[in-house]
Design an enzyme around this catalytic site. Structure first.
Site, PDB file in Angstrom:
ATOM      1  N   CYS A  29      -3.124  -1.809   9.042  1.00 46.29           N
ATOM      2  CA  CYS A  29      -3.553  -1.089   7.833  1.00 46.29           C
ATOM      3  C   CYS A  29      -4.363   0.182   8.110  1.00 46.29           C
ATOM      4  O   CYS A  29      -3.943   1.267   7.725  1.00 46.29           O
ATOM      5  CB  CYS A  29      -4.340  -2.025   6.923  1.00 46.29           C
ATOM      6  SG  CYS A  29      -3.272  -3.286   6.193  1.00 46.29           S
TER       7      CYS A  29
ATOM      8  N   ARG B 197      -7.683  -9.502   4.317  1.00 43.89           N
ATOM      9  CA  ARG B 197      -7.738  -9.199   5.752  1.00 43.89           C
ATOM     10  C   ARG B 197      -7.017 -10.297   6.512  1.00 43.89           C
ATOM     11  O   ARG B 197      -7.202 -11.480   6.193  1.00 43.89           O
ATOM     12  CB  ARG B 197      -9.198  -9.166   6.233  1.00 43.89           C
ATOM     13  CG  ARG B 197     -10.018  -8.053   5.635  1.00 43.89           C
ATOM     14  CD  ARG B 197     -11.499  -8.362   5.765  1.00 43.89           C
ATOM     15  NE  ARG B 197     -11.858  -9.579   5.029  1.00 43.89           N
ATOM     16  CZ  ARG B 197     -13.060 -10.155   5.067  1.00 43.89           C
ATOM     17  NH1 ARG B 197     -14.018  -9.648   5.806  1.00 43.89           N
ATOM     18  NH2 ARG B 197     -13.299 -11.260   4.368  1.00 43.89           N
TER      19      ARG B 197
ATOM     20  N   THR C  46       0.869  -1.184   0.000  1.00 46.16           N
ATOM     21  CA  THR C  46       0.000   0.000   0.000  1.00 46.16           C
ATOM     22  C   THR C  46       0.904   1.232   0.000  1.00 46.16           C
ATOM     23  O   THR C  46       1.654   1.452   0.944  1.00 46.16           O
ATOM     24  CB  THR C  46      -0.900  -0.010   1.252  1.00 46.16           C
ATOM     25  OG1 THR C  46      -1.648  -1.225   1.249  1.00 46.16           O
ATOM     26  CG2 THR C  46      -1.839   1.188   1.256  1.00 46.16           C
TER      27      THR C  46
ATOM     28  N   GLY D  43      -7.826  -0.729  14.799  1.00 45.39           N
ATOM     29  CA  GLY D  43      -6.373  -0.812  14.928  1.00 45.39           C
ATOM     30  C   GLY D  43      -5.825  -1.665  13.803  1.00 45.39           C
ATOM     31  O   GLY D  43      -6.455  -1.792  12.746  1.00 45.39           O
TER      32      GLY D  43
ATOM     33  N   ASN E 134      -9.774   1.925   2.348  1.00 50.34           N
ATOM     34  CA  ASN E 134      -9.467   1.744   3.771  1.00 50.34           C
ATOM     35  C   ASN E 134      -9.951   2.917   4.615  1.00 50.34           C
ATOM     36  O   ASN E 134     -10.434   2.733   5.733  1.00 50.34           O
ATOM     37  CB  ASN E 134      -7.964   1.521   3.967  1.00 50.34           C
ATOM     38  CG  ASN E 134      -7.620   0.032   3.908  1.00 50.34           C
ATOM     39  OD1 ASN E 134      -8.493  -0.792   3.670  1.00 50.34           O
ATOM     40  ND2 ASN E 134      -6.367  -0.300   4.123  1.00 50.34           N
TER      41      ASN E 134
END
Ligand code: NAD
Length: 444
Positions: free
Chosen positions: A268, A159, A122, A265, A216
């Site tokens: 990511c 995930r 990312t 939390g 996100n």
């Protein structure tokens, strides 16, 4: 077809490499961490991720998957090189690009033929171009100015805890590229997904990079929104679950990510919200909503400390059994876990904490809680029942399945007090009251 290389064998790199080998491709996973590579070559998995060990063993055995510390070997044998190294937050919240740039440079230093460099980490918008310039500069210096290469952006949405399933059945595959040939090569890699009608988004480098941050930040906003509604529910005696359910039935809103808790939390959402804010600042398009999300999320964690303190009428000399340390169930990842500021907040106000997590004890002990000991009031326990011994209150911080089926009468017998702070709303308030607990959830 040549092999595919994956540089970086953390949560994303290892899952990517393993799942691509499961798709039938030959994959070389490369990492600079020699101990990790040695362990993986033996079939030992350094992370807790359901289903991954079996797939690694199977594909090692089949000879489709191998591990190395040698970037030259990985690059020489592959046309497609995925970069899946970490992009942790820097001191000021900006994205630390050291590992991505080092990985790209290490590829450029050894490549001797045309390659497609695929960025899976990312990364801030503009990174694809930055990597392109970096690689071009190194090739020029090496006297390989004519060598062709492409840079592709292929952000990952898996995930932790369901990473294998997410990779095998993604909601979509995003591919940002500068030309159709590179996009077609990517489509071939993901042919298995293409054949099961997975939606593919083919777009530019910049758009692909931004999609990941936008997704996100939006998820973080949804969680934070329902957390704030839950706080209001607490204040007025409403039930946040009914609110969330009714909201979620509206197709424009959707039912996912509307579960209240102690704040988001993990590796990511915290860093990617910060990364989006930084990108907005850098490009003169301030991201005020995301700024507010970050602030509200920090507040939520401290609010949980206040909730426990108020419920117990003070924390001095109180003993709390804390169940769950990882930022979510089914992972051992402690990065930016809400348990860290919450437990530190409880200790700072005089409480003693007896903590237990099914998978994250070692990472917690070696990582964020390394400086804490029994003299600070922090004790690591063998299981949930050990943690409950002599406790004034029990606190659920992570909703592991085993905490959904606690032997509640046994716990009650082990505890000194009867307070139960369910920060994941696992239990029904009425059932808990019937068992003699003084129960507090979040927003109900
Ligand atoms: N963890 C997740 O759930 C998740 C999900 C989607 C996207 N992402 C993104 O994927 C990227 C990787 O995240 P992660 O959680 O897998 O990270 P991680 O920290 O678990 O793993 C990174 C790995 O890269 C290795 N590495 C670092 N520099 C290297 C180099 N120059 N050459 C070779 N190896 C090197 C490290 O040794 C480590 O094993 C990040 O950008 C993250 O934001 C993560």
């Amino acid at each position: 077809m040549n092999s595919i290389s994956v540089i970086g064998t953390g949560y994303v790199g290892l899952v990517t490499g393993t799942c691509l080998s499961e798709f039938g491709l030959r994959v070389i996973c490369m990492d600079v961490d020699a101990a990790k590579i040695q362990a993986l070559s033996r079939g030992d998995i350094p992370i807790y991720e359901p289903g991954l060990a079996r797939l690694v063993a199977k594909n090692l055995e089949a000879g489709r998957l191998r591990f190395t510390t040698g970037v030259a070997e990985a690059v020489a044998e592959s046309d497609m090189i995925f970069i899946a190294v970490g992009t942790p937050p820097g001191e000021d919240g900006s994205v630390d690009m050291t590992h991505v740039l080092a990985a790209a440079a290490s590829v450029a230093e050894v490549m001797a033929g045309p390659k497609t460099i695929v960025n899976k980490s990312t990364v801030p918008v503009g990174t694809g171009r930055r990597v392109k310039d970096l690689v071009r500069g190194i090739l020029d210096r090496r006297g390989h100015a004519g060598l062709e290469f492409d840079v592709v952006s292929n952000p990952e949405f898996l995930r932790e805890g369901s990473a294998v399933r997410d990779f095998m059945h993604p909601d979509r595959v995003v591919i940002g590229s500068e030309n159709e040939a590179a996009a077609a090569r990517m489509r071939d890699i993901y042919n298995v997904l293409y054949l099961i009608d997975t939606p593919f988004i083919f777009t530019t480098l910049e758009t692909a990079e931004l999609i990941k941050y936008a997704a996100n930040a939006f998820l973080a906003a949804k969680i934070t929104f329902i957390n704030e509604i839950a706080n209001l529910c607490d204040a007025v005696g409403a039930d946040v679950h009914a609110v969330a359910k009714a909201m979620g039935l509206d197709g424009r809103i959707g039912k996912y990510f509307l579960h209240p808790g102690p704040g988001f939390g993990g590796s990511c959402l915290p860093k990617d919200t910060q990364g989006l804010v930084k990108a907005g600042q850098a490009h003169g398009a301030r991201q005020r909503v995301t700024e507010a999300v970050i602030e509200a999320n920090e507040f939520q964690k401290q609010r949980m400390v206040g909730k426990i303190e108020a419920g117990l009428g003070g924390l001095t000399d109180r003993t709390l059994a804390v169940l769950g340390l990882a930022f979510k169930p089914e992972t051992d990842d402690m990065r930016a876990a809400p348990s860290v500021p919450i437990i530190r907040g409880l200790l700072a106000r005089g409480a003693r904490v007896r903590a237990y997590d099914p998978a994250a004890m070692e990472n917690a002990w070696r990582g964020p809680f390394a400086s804490l000991s029994e003299t600070d009031g922090f004790v690591c326990c063998a299981d949930e029942y050990d943690a409950a011994k002599g406790a004034d209150a029990l606190v659920i911080l992570t909703e592991w399945n085993q905490f959904r089926h606690l032997d509640l009468p046994r716990l009650r017998g082990l505890m000194r007090g009867r307070h139960f702070f369910d920060l994941r709303n696992v239990y029904e308030p009425a059932d808990m009251a019937a068992l003699g607990f003084v129960y507090a959830g979040v927003g109900r």
